[in-house]
Design an enzyme around this catalytic site. Sequence first.
Site, mmCIF file in Angstrom:
data_model
loop_
_atom_site.group_PDB
_atom_site.id
_atom_site.type_symbol
_atom_site.label_atom_id
_atom_site.label_comp_id
_atom_site.label_asym_id
_atom_site.label_seq_id
_atom_site.Cartn_x
_atom_site.Cartn_y
_atom_site.Cartn_z
ATOM 1 N N LYS A 116 -3.507 -5.567 3.723
ATOM 2 C CA LYS A 116 -2.677 -4.584 4.416
ATOM 3 C C LYS A 116 -2.069 -3.951 3.401
ATOM 4 C CE LYS A 116 -2.912 -3.387 7.788
ATOM 5 N NZ LYS A 116 -3.705 -2.084 7.886
ATOM 6 N N ASP B 81 -8.621 -8.974 3.511
ATOM 7 C CA ASP B 81 -9.553 -8.319 4.043
ATOM 8 C C ASP B 81 -10.855 -8.328 3.367
ATOM 9 O OD1 ASP B 81 -7.180 -7.122 5.206
ATOM 10 O OD2 ASP B 81 -8.778 -6.832 6.655
#
Length: 352
Positions: A249, A238
Amino acid sequence: MLKTPANIALSPDGSAVRIIDQTLLPGQLRFLQLREREQMVEAIKTLRVRGAPAIGIFAGYCVYVLAQSYGQEEFFPRLDSDCDRLVSCRPTAVNLARQVNRMRAAAHAMEGSPAGEIVQALGQQARAIHQEDIAMCLAIAQAGLDLLHPGDTVLTHCNAGPLATSEYGTGLGPLLLAAERGVDIKAFVDETRPLLQGARLTAWELTNAGVDCTLICDNMAALAMSQGKIQAVLAGCDRMAANGDAANKIGTSGAAIIAKHYGVPVYILLPSSTIDMDCPTGADIPIELRDGEEIRSLWYEKPMAPEQVKCWNPAFDVTDHTLITAIVTEKGVLRPPYDQALRALFGKGETR
Ligand code: MRU
């Protein structure tokens, strides 16, 4: 082989953004057409649209759609307010802010032009963001597949497939490309507590594509690795800091720590749009905290924990760069030391 349908597209007349509602998968494949800012905000916050590159692409189209309603006088105040609102939806994935700010900058570069011309340029910019991601994902899939061997089984965490990006995805790209080419690469799929993107989305995408995959709970990875069942860990990202620390995650860093113990290589696959050279280390990456209800009750017919129990629900963790065997980007495979490799990727001294 079934391909995942396009997760994000413009409506045929360009007046709405069409998405797959990922919260309903795998039970229901439903498309939503979004025209209003607060519908778009809700879709990002509730993960109807999710995955770092995908929320960047989506937000690009959102800015284009919203800008169609701005008058000449109010154009820039409304643009800035809508951009700020979209950026505020989720903090960790850098792609959201990066692509919204790219759209904003493209418009501001045309200050003084008729609103219609600026809107047209925004449409081109949003389409370019999407097309660039498609090309990057294919290159990442190819580079990732080159690191694997026929007969390998990989571990995936969360969902870094077509739903989270475009077309091949990043972390799932090598698996999807292998299936297309008839190369035998299998997967263990972490269900990915607490939001189950692995069980609901990755297992759906891989099954549709004909990839041999086996669902496991996140806490089963150590046993699988200890028994030699896994030859590599593939994960998306991310936001990557300038030293190679990778936010992904929640649970990714645990998988990487276990992999290091058992000598299993960890590959982080990401487009260069997810690398934040302005973020020195993983400690500087903001970690999103989500509603405890996602742990307590969301995925169950009835709550699975006492109603009043406190929950802590961080959505991401940071995998330390020392745990990463290689970083796979559309520009090639990077090896440690990552601070140097990343600086070289963007040109000496350059930040983005
Ligand atoms: O909270 P999510 O579902 O948006 O988190 C997504 C992930 O962590 C993905 O692994 C990451 O965005 C990479 S997607 C190519």
